[in-house]
Design a protein around this motif. Structure first.
Motif, PDB file in Angstrom:
ATOM      1  N   MET A   1      51.280 -69.073  55.230  1.00 39.18           N
ATOM      2  CA  MET A   1      50.475 -69.334  54.041  1.00 39.18           C
ATOM      3  C   MET A   1      51.228 -70.187  53.026  1.00 39.18           C
ATOM      4  N   TYR A   2      50.511 -71.110  52.420  1.00 46.68           N
ATOM      5  CA  TYR A   2      50.968 -71.837  51.239  1.00 46.68           C
ATOM      6  C   TYR A   2      49.767 -71.969  50.312  1.00 46.68           C
ATOM      7  N   LEU A   3      50.000 -72.023  49.019  1.00 51.39           N
ATOM      8  CA  LEU A   3      48.868 -72.226  48.116  1.00 51.39           C
ATOM      9  C   LEU A   3      48.153 -73.526  48.481  1.00 51.39           C
ATOM     10  N   ALA A   4      46.839 -73.441  48.578  1.00 48.11           N
ATOM     11  CA  ALA A   4      46.059 -74.606  48.975  1.00 48.11           C
ATOM     12  C   ALA A   4      46.120 -75.709  47.925  1.00 48.11           C
ATOM     13  N   ASP A   5      46.111 -75.325  46.657  1.00 45.93           N
ATOM     14  CA  ASP A   5      46.146 -76.294  45.551  1.00 45.93           C
ATOM     15  C   ASP A   5      47.094 -75.740  44.496  1.00 45.93           C
ATOM     16  N   SER A   6      48.375 -75.851  44.778  1.00 46.99           N
ATOM     17  CA  SER A   6      49.413 -75.245  43.938  1.00 46.99           C
ATOM     18  C   SER A   6      49.285 -75.689  42.484  1.00 46.99           C
ATOM     19  N   SER A   7      49.504 -74.766  41.566  1.00 44.45           N
ATOM     20  CA  SER A   7      49.405 -74.935  40.105  1.00 44.45           C
ATOM     21  C   SER A   7      47.978 -74.820  39.587  1.00 44.45           C
TER      22      SER A   7
ATOM     23  N   PRO B   1      44.358 -75.427  59.232  1.00 44.23           N
ATOM     24  CA  PRO B   1      43.245 -76.301  58.868  1.00 44.23           C
ATOM     25  C   PRO B   1      41.897 -75.605  58.844  1.00 44.23           C
ATOM     26  N   ASP B   2      41.817 -74.419  59.436  1.00 44.66           N
ATOM     27  CA  ASP B   2      40.527 -73.740  59.569  1.00 44.66           C
ATOM     28  C   ASP B   2      40.486 -72.364  58.925  1.00 44.66           C
ATOM     29  N   CYS B   3      41.462 -72.057  58.060  1.00 41.58           N
ATOM     30  CA  CYS B   3      41.516 -70.708  57.504  1.00 41.58           C
ATOM     31  C   CYS B   3      42.100 -70.714  56.102  1.00 41.58           C
ATOM     32  N   TYR B   4      41.437 -69.995  55.205  1.00 38.34           N
ATOM     33  CA  TYR B   4      41.922 -69.753  53.847  1.00 38.34           C
ATOM     34  C   TYR B   4      42.139 -68.266  53.652  1.00 38.34           C
ATOM     35  N   MET B   5      43.047 -67.935  52.743  1.00 41.68           N
ATOM     36  CA  MET B   5      43.221 -66.567  52.274  1.00 41.68           C
ATOM     37  C   MET B   5      43.109 -66.577  50.751  1.00 41.68           C
ATOM     38  N   VAL B   6      42.285 -65.693  50.221  1.00 41.47           N
ATOM     39  CA  VAL B   6      42.141 -65.564  48.770  1.00 41.47           C
ATOM     40  C   VAL B   6      42.566 -64.152  48.389  1.00 41.47           C
ATOM     41  N   TYR B   7      43.677 -64.036  47.650  1.00 41.97           N
ATOM     42  CA  TYR B   7      44.169 -62.717  47.243  1.00 41.97           C
ATOM     43  C   TYR B   7      43.721 -62.454  45.815  1.00 41.97           C
ATOM     44  N   LEU B   8      42.904 -61.423  45.638  1.00 46.67           N
ATOM     45  CA  LEU B   8      42.336 -61.128  44.323  1.00 46.67           C
ATOM     46  C   LEU B   8      43.220 -60.210  43.487  1.00 46.67           C
ATOM     47  N   GLY B   9      44.282 -59.674  44.072  1.00 40.55           N
ATOM     48  CA  GLY B   9      45.251 -58.895  43.310  1.00 40.55           C
ATOM     49  C   GLY B   9      44.634 -57.675  42.647  1.00 40.55           C
ATOM     50  N   LYS B  10      44.848 -57.556  41.347  1.00 35.18           N
ATOM     51  CA  LYS B  10      44.392 -56.384  40.612  1.00 35.18           C
ATOM     52  C   LYS B  10      42.971 -56.526  40.058  1.00 35.18           C
ATOM     53  N   GLN B  11      42.329 -57.635  40.349  1.00 38.46           N
ATOM     54  CA  GLN B  11      40.950 -57.801  39.912  1.00 38.46           C
ATOM     55  C   GLN B  11      40.036 -56.794  40.626  1.00 38.46           C
ATOM     56  N   LYS B  12      39.060 -56.276  39.888  1.00 37.89           N
ATOM     57  CA  LYS B  12      38.089 -55.335  40.447  1.00 37.89           C
ATOM     58  C   LYS B  12      36.712 -55.963  40.303  1.00 37.89           C
ATOM     59  N   LEU B  13      36.275 -56.628  41.349  1.00 39.42           N
ATOM     60  CA  LEU B  13      35.063 -57.423  41.283  1.00 39.42           C
ATOM     61  C   LEU B  13      33.921 -56.789  42.068  1.00 39.42           C
TER      62      LEU B  13
ATOM     63  N   LEU C   1      36.057 -72.706  46.953  1.00 42.62           N
ATOM     64  CA  LEU C   1      37.381 -73.018  47.473  1.00 42.62           C
ATOM     65  C   LEU C   1      37.873 -74.346  46.923  1.00 42.62           C
ATOM     66  N   PRO C   2      39.190 -74.529  46.832  1.00 45.48           N
ATOM     67  CA  PRO C   2      39.704 -75.846  46.458  1.00 45.48           C
ATOM     68  C   PRO C   2      39.446 -76.852  47.570  1.00 45.48           C
ATOM     69  N   ALA C   3      39.123 -78.089  47.190  1.00 46.38           N
ATOM     70  CA  ALA C   3      38.947 -79.135  48.198  1.00 46.38           C
ATOM     71  C   ALA C   3      40.272 -79.445  48.881  1.00 46.38           C
ATOM     72  N   LYS C   4      41.359 -79.358  48.128  1.00 46.46           N
ATOM     73  CA  LYS C   4      42.681 -79.575  48.695  1.00 46.46           C
ATOM     74  C   LYS C   4      43.052 -78.376  49.559  1.00 46.46           C
ATOM     75  N   ASN C   5      43.676 -78.650  50.703  1.00 51.75           N
ATOM     76  CA  ASN C   5      44.026 -77.589  51.631  1.00 51.75           C
ATOM     77  C   ASN C   5      45.496 -77.707  52.032  1.00 51.75           C
ATOM     78  N   SER C   6      46.369 -77.654  51.023  1.00 47.83           N
ATOM     79  CA  SER C   6      47.805 -77.714  51.245  1.00 47.83           C
ATOM     80  C   SER C   6      48.155 -78.956  52.052  1.00 47.83           C
ATOM     81  N   TYR C   7      48.837 -78.785  53.188  1.00 46.40           N
ATOM     82  CA  TYR C   7      49.260 -79.924  54.000  1.00 46.40           C
ATOM     83  C   TYR C   7      48.186 -80.373  54.981  1.00 46.40           C
ATOM     84  N   PHE C   8      47.063 -79.697  55.009  1.00 48.01           N
ATOM     85  CA  PHE C   8      46.021 -79.969  55.988  1.00 48.01           C
ATOM     86  C   PHE C   8      44.936 -80.865  55.376  1.00 48.01           C
ATOM     87  N   PRO C   9      44.033 -81.414  56.211  1.00 48.79           N
ATOM     88  CA  PRO C   9      42.979 -82.289  55.681  1.00 48.79           C
ATOM     89  C   PRO C   9      42.124 -81.589  54.627  1.00 48.79           C
ATOM     90  N   ARG C  10      41.665 -82.371  53.667  1.00 48.46           N
ATOM     91  CA  ARG C  10      40.849 -81.827  52.590  1.00 48.46           C
ATOM     92  C   ARG C  10      39.536 -81.272  53.148  1.00 48.46           C
TER      93      ARG C  10
END
Length: 268
Positions: free
Chosen positions: A164-170, A180-192, A199-208
């Protein structure tokens, strides 16, 4: 090789001597082991030096907040291990009294940013002089709760095709790319109650990410160790210049529990 545990605790040794000793280890190691040096809390060494293969850092602050660990990785541009993020336990010391939930949360904060974190326990059961159950000091059996979830976490990590790397760091401290075919979204302490597919259009080192791509979402409860598949199929459409949303603005229903990880996989 770890050249020291809190090298700066040896007050009578000049800082530069550690470079001399590091060179001595490297020159006499025909197997080229990984090598680093460990410091006191937040006393960062010059890990950019080519001698060191990775960063061995004692500092919990970067993993107490979303995205903080990525800053460290972006600076040193080599593997980062947060060797002490404090410990699950019941000690009176501030570094040995985390809940299991907090310990696990900090570890996930490290991993979603493309860094690593170590784990140990400090249980003394009301006797500050009793180290017989303190895994950090004597090993033995795990007494807490986070270690069980770390085993589950490992199964999630092992299932990934890429780290894993942040898809759109900062810009997005919650969303990681793990291929290229998988994202992970960690919601942490949020209770939704729900998560709006976005999703961000940018995908780290992979195609947008482009419009018209289809995804399934799994809801992973990292504390209760459950995986629930959302029955919907989401299809991307552009949402501004930098984001991609579902073309029907649909949502993933949640249960208002913290420590949720969303695994989002592309489908044909």
């Amino acid at each position: 090789w770890s050249m020291a545990n809190e090298y700066d605790g040896l007050k009578k040794q000049p800082r530069d001597i550690w470079d001399v000793w590091t060179d001595a280890v490297i020159d006499n190691d025909p197997y080229h082991h990984l090598i680093s040096i460990h410091s006191y809390t937040a006393q960062y060494y010059k890990y950019w030096d080519s001698r060191y293969t990775h960063c061995s850092i004692q500092d919990q602050a970067p993993v107490e907040v979303q995205g903080g660990a990525a800053i460290v990785r972006n600076i040193y541009k080599k593997p980062v291990i947060f060797d002490e993020i404090c410990y699950e336990g019941d000690m009176t010391s501030r570094w040995g009294c985390l809940t299991g939930e907090e310990e696990l949360y900090r570890m996930w904060q490290a991993y979603v940013c493309g860094t690593y974190a170590s784990h140990a326990e400090c249980f003394q059961y009301g006797n500050p002089h009793d180290f017989s159950h303190d895994f950090l000091a004597v090993g033995g059996k795990w007494m807490g709760e986070s270690w069980k979830r770390i085993k589950f976490m490992r199964s999630i990590l092992d299932d990934m095709a890429y780290p894993m790397y942040l898809a759109d760091s900062s810009w997005d401290p919650c969303t990681s790319a793990c291929g290229p075919d998988c994202y992970m979204v960690y919601l942490g302490k949020q209770k939704l109650k729900e998560w709006v597919f976005n999703l961000p259009a940018k995908n780290s080192y992979f195609p947008r990410l482009k419009g018209g791509e289809r995804f399934k979402v799994e809801v992973i409860d990292t504390w209760n160790m459950t995986i629930t598949e959302c029955p919907l199929i989401f299809e991307t459409t552009r949402s501004g210049h930098y984001r991609m949303a579902d073309k029907e603005n649909r949502v993933v229903p949640l249960t208002e529990q913290p420590y949720i990880l969303l695994r989002i996989k592309r489908i044909n």
